[in-house]
Design a protein around this motif. Structure first.
Motif, short mmCIF file in Angstrom:
data_model
loop_
_atom_site.label_atom_id
_atom_site.label_comp_id
_atom_site.label_asym_id
_atom_site.label_seq_id
_atom_site.Cartn_x
_atom_site.Cartn_y
_atom_site.Cartn_z
N ALA A 43 12.55 24.65 -34.55
CA ALA A 43 12.75 26.08 -34.80
C ALA A 43 14.22 26.39 -34.98
N GLY A 44 15.05 25.77 -34.16
CA GLY A 44 16.50 25.97 -34.29
C GLY A 44 17.03 25.44 -35.61
N PHE A 45 16.47 24.29 -36.07
CA PHE A 45 16.92 23.72 -37.35
C PHE A 45 16.56 24.66 -38.50
N ILE A 46 15.32 25.14 -38.51
CA ILE A 46 14.90 26.06 -39.57
C ILE A 46 15.72 27.35 -39.49
N TRP A 47 15.97 27.81 -38.28
CA TRP A 47 16.78 29.01 -38.10
C TRP A 47 18.17 28.82 -38.69
N SER A 48 18.70 27.61 -38.54
CA SER A 48 20.06 27.34 -39.04
C SER A 48 20.11 27.30 -40.57
N ILE A 49 18.95 27.04 -41.21
CA ILE A 49 18.93 27.02 -42.68
C ILE A 49 19.38 28.37 -43.23
N ALA A 50 18.98 29.42 -42.55
CA ALA A 50 19.35 30.76 -43.01
C ALA A 50 20.85 30.92 -43.04
N ASP A 51 21.51 30.52 -41.96
CA ASP A 51 22.97 30.65 -41.92
C ASP A 51 23.64 29.71 -42.91
N ASP A 52 23.08 28.51 -43.09
CA ASP A 52 23.71 27.52 -43.98
C ASP A 52 23.57 27.88 -45.45
N VAL A 53 22.41 28.45 -45.83
CA VAL A 53 22.11 28.64 -47.24
C VAL A 53 22.16 30.11 -47.68
N LEU A 54 21.66 31.00 -46.83
CA LEU A 54 21.47 32.39 -47.25
C LEU A 54 22.65 33.31 -46.95
N ARG A 55 23.55 32.87 -46.08
CA ARG A 55 24.68 33.73 -45.73
C ARG A 55 25.49 34.08 -46.99
N ASP A 56 25.96 35.30 -47.02
CA ASP A 56 26.74 35.88 -48.13
C ASP A 56 25.87 36.26 -49.33
N VAL A 57 24.59 35.84 -49.30
CA VAL A 57 23.65 36.25 -50.36
C VAL A 57 22.71 37.32 -49.82
N TYR A 58 22.26 37.13 -48.58
CA TYR A 58 21.37 38.09 -47.92
C TYR A 58 22.00 38.55 -46.60
N THR A 59 21.69 39.77 -46.21
CA THR A 59 22.07 40.23 -44.88
C THR A 59 21.14 39.57 -43.86
N ARG A 60 21.56 39.53 -42.60
CA ARG A 60 20.78 38.85 -41.57
C ARG A 60 19.38 39.45 -41.44
N GLY A 61 19.27 40.75 -41.64
CA GLY A 61 17.97 41.39 -41.53
C GLY A 61 16.99 40.95 -42.61
N LYS A 62 17.51 40.35 -43.70
CA LYS A 62 16.65 39.92 -44.82
C LYS A 62 16.36 38.42 -44.79
N TYR A 63 16.92 37.70 -43.84
CA TYR A 63 16.68 36.25 -43.78
C TYR A 63 15.19 35.93 -43.70
N ARG A 64 14.46 36.73 -42.93
CA ARG A 64 13.03 36.46 -42.73
C ARG A 64 12.26 36.51 -44.03
N ASN A 73 12.12 38.86 -34.87
CA ASN A 73 11.85 40.16 -34.25
C ASN A 73 12.99 40.56 -33.33
N GLU A 74 13.56 39.60 -32.62
CA GLU A 74 14.68 39.91 -31.75
C GLU A 74 15.90 40.33 -32.56
N GLU A 75 16.03 39.77 -33.77
CA GLU A 75 17.14 40.16 -34.63
C GLU A 75 16.98 41.59 -35.12
N ASN A 76 15.74 42.04 -35.20
CA ASN A 76 15.46 43.38 -35.72
C ASN A 76 14.50 44.07 -34.76
N ASN A 77 15.05 44.51 -33.64
CA ASN A 77 14.20 44.99 -32.55
C ASN A 77 13.45 46.26 -32.88
N GLU A 78 13.98 47.10 -33.75
CA GLU A 78 13.28 48.33 -34.09
C GLU A 78 11.94 48.00 -34.74
N GLU A 79 11.99 47.04 -35.65
CA GLU A 79 10.75 46.65 -36.33
C GLU A 79 9.83 45.88 -35.39
N ALA A 80 10.45 45.13 -34.47
CA ALA A 80 9.63 44.35 -33.55
C ALA A 80 8.72 45.23 -32.73
#
Length: 673
Positions: free
Chosen positions: A10-31, A186-193
């Motif tokens: 789970a941590g590895f997949i989670w890190s893919i977002a930071d490695d690949v998607l950063r600067d292209v998507y905001t953190r709220g859009k990683y999901r 969900n923890e990243e976006n608690n309002e939606e959670a």
């Protein structure tokens, strides 16, 4: 697979977002990228062993001109889904040109079966491809998910000598992994959670409350479990696991089928994807997209167990309009026959539809089975008391309690949910109450049973520890009066709402005649209303009753002297007064109001004791009397603060006097110097 290994993946997949998607998507859009890609990679890995068989079957079907190929291709894949494209993700990894990669990747996605296509459509994943291509990160994203360090396949990765280098990920572990990713997002976006995710501690409590009371009565067979606001489906999967566990503990083999409905497309996609990843592809067909209130996905179907956390404080006005508005709504779930009223309305205010979800569940209870149906649903405090007698919310409570379906309501600790700190309650209902519960309702105050979190999750700062869940369930099962548990007869929550009238008094009117409504309006316009100390004039008489009519002041029939000698025996006449709208009042009289010797019922006893001594000319308009129900936790569990005794206060004052003794003399000496 070990939980530590799952957390690492789970941590590895989670890190893919930071490695690949950063600067292209905001953190709220990683999901929006990571969740569908996790689904795609898992399905790709599961389908890999039968890829050639599916391609061969596809060729045969196309050659034969067969258009309906779904069943044959699923059979060839050996799964409830398939991919008939020429590609796997590993094939796409070698695509160097961005344009070719985009074309082949879209062809690959289009090759999936219709149920997977539905998931990708609801994820709106196709909309993300252009952004990924333009940022030149699609290839990197695919490559990351194919990293040999992680294995999302149900088969282990073996070395040259056959030893296991990376363990397999079975369906249960994959489902757990996917839920962990959902939890992190969900923890990243608690309002939606808070809208789509019920804390697992609350869900475990709800499951125990509906299953444990009948655990010894569960037999081998098939059971249907339903959630009309299923979110990501976590409540259903927890319930499924608990039911299976209890059945096995009693030596029974049960087949459990899950049913759910969700209005949010992405959340619906997550639910179906989770079931596919767990190997429950057939079960995914039991979930529907759309509003439960206006687009019931399971009309006429009944369920054994139902759990839900419906939206509260959320408008259902759009649903109401789709259903024809309150005037034309005839949905049998909400317009019912109760106590002889064929149009008893369960329609609540359009600003809050949470009790409508409960009414929907109650309409789906099994009536012809030994266990009937059991329900657990989360509500906020407004479901307990909002709505006047005769209004939708009160009618729902009346319908439930008078049918003796309500077993208990449990008050949860504050700050249990992610996006709200308000008070929440679990309602427990069933249509097969055991004998000792019949005619009674249990209220449990569990607000002090919790443990604090080390780190807040949005507004959630506490949780129910296993011992807290055990304490609540034990209190529920014991069904005994304690400081935290109160037991009441059903009627204790009901009341009569009674309209109390006073006569309209006008100056300079003829006491011998009746006035029409038009005449009364004219007299009022002339300023004839009496008031204050001048309120001794005659009332306007609306109707003079025939001789022999009995006076009944409680119903507005009064005996007045007859100056002309007319009337029964020349003694007087029975009249009805014109009520004064400005003096009209209402009283809430408990259904259990004691009956006194001079009264026929509790209502009359109350009026004689509380009204007539202060307003002798008052009466009740029986045609306006309504029955209402409300439940007040505060009234039954309120603990007033302990005030200090006079001795304690006196001791504090004397102590202060001793401390200040001589202080004034010291100040005066300093001033003189």
């Amino acid at each position: 697979m070990e939980s530590t290994q799952l957390n690492w993946i789970a941590g590895f997949i989670w890190s893919i977002a930071d490695d690949v998607l950063r600067d292209v998507y905001t953190r709220g859009k990683y999901r929006d990228i990571i969740l569908p890609m996790t689904v795609i990679r898992r399905l790709d890995a599961v389908l890999e062993p039968t890829k050639d068989a599916v391609r061969s079957m596809k060729t045969q079907l196309d050659t034969a001109g067969v258009t309906n190929q779904e069943a044959a291709l699923r059979h060839a894949a050996g799964q409830a889904f398939y991919n008939a494209s020429p590609f796997t993700l590993k094939d796409l990894k070698s695509r160097a040109r961005t344009h070719q990669l985009k074309s082949d990747f879209e062809a690959y996605l289009d090759g999936f079966s219709s149920n997977v296509q539905d998931i990708l459509l609801k994820f709106k994943f196709h909309n993300q491809i252009q952004t990924l291509v333009e940022a030149d990160i699609l290839g990197s994203l695919i490559e990351k998910f194919l990293d040999p360090a992680i294995n999302l396949s149900p088969e282990p990765v073996r070395g040259a000598n056959g030893d296991i280098r990376v363990p397999a990920l079975d369906n249960h572990a994959m489902g757990t992994l996917f839920e962990e990713l959902i939890r992190r997002f969900n923890e990243e976006n608690n309002e939606e959670a808070g809208e789509h995710f019920t804390p697992r501690d609350v869900v475990r409590l709800m499951a125990d409350l509906i299953f444990l009371p009948i655990a010894d009565k569960i037999q081998s067979g098939t059971y249907l479990v339903y959630d009309g606001a299923c979110g990501t489906g976590g409540m259903l999967t927890v319930a499924e696991g608990r039911l299976s566990e209890l059945a096995a503990a009693h030596g029974n083999d049960v087949s459990i089928h899950l049913y759910g409905q969700e209005v949010n497309p992405e959340t619906y996609a997550i639910t179906k994807a989770d079931l596919l990843l767990k190997g429950e592809g057939e079960e995914a067909e039991n979930f529907t997209l759309g509003s439960t209130l206006s687009q019931d996905g399971f009309p006429g179907r009944e369920f054994d167990f139902m759990l839900s956390n419906p939206p509260y404080g959320k408008s259902w006005k759009t649903d109401l309009e789709r259903m024809g508005g309150k005037a034309d709504l005839r949905d049998p779930r909400f317009m019912i026959n109760h106590n002889g009223d064929g149009e008893f309305s369960l329609l609540t205010r359009s600003s809050d539809g949470q009790l409508m979800f409960l009414a929907n569940m109650l309409s789906k209870m099994k009536q012809a089975t030994p266990l009937g149906s059991r329900i657990a649903e989360v509500h906020n405090g407004s479901s307990l008391f909002t709505g006047d007698a005769g209004q939708g919310e009160s009618n729902v409570r009346q319908w439930i309690i008078e049918n003796d379906w309500l077993e208990a309501i449990i008050a949860l600790p504050l700050n249990m949910f992610y996006n709200t700190g308000i008070a929440t309650y679990i309602w427990v209902l069933g249509n097969r109450k055991p004998a000792h519960r019949q005619g009674k309702v249990q209220l449990i105050d569990a607000t002090s049973w919790y443990r604090s979190l080390r780190k807040n999750l949005g507004k959630k700062n506490c949780e129910l520890a296993p011992e807290d869940i055990g304490r609540i369930v034990e209190t529920f099962l014991a069904f005994a009066e304690t400081e935290q548990s109160k037991i009441f007869p059903n009627a204790a929550f009901g009341y009569h709402k009674v309209t109390v009238e006073r006569p309209l008094r006008l100056r300079d009117i003829d006491p011998e005649r009746a006035y029409t409504t038009k005449e009364i309006k004219g007299l009022l316009a002339e300023g004839r209303r009496a008031g204050g100390s001048d309120d001794e004039g005659l009332p306007v008489i609306r109707k003079i009753h025939k001789p022999g009519t009995a006076a009944d002041p409680l119903r507005g029939l009064f005996l007045l002297p007859s100056p002309s000698g007319r009337g029964a025996g020349g003694e007087g006449r029975v009249v009805e007064y014109e009520p004064d709208p400005d003096k009209r009042d209402t009283e809430q009289i408990p259904l259990l109001e004691p009956i006194t010797a001079d009264a026929e019922d509790g209502v009359e006893a109350f009026i004689r004791r509380e009204v007539l001594p202060y307003a002798p000319d008052a009466w009740i308009d029986a045609s306006k009397t309504k029955i209402g129900y409300e439940i007040s936790f505060t009234r039954h569990f309120y603990k007033p603060p302990q005030l200090r005794t006079l001795e304690e206060i006196r001791a504090d004052i004397e102590a202060l006097e001793r401390e200040t003794e001589g202080l004034l003399d010291e100040i005066l000496v300093e001033v003189e110097q």
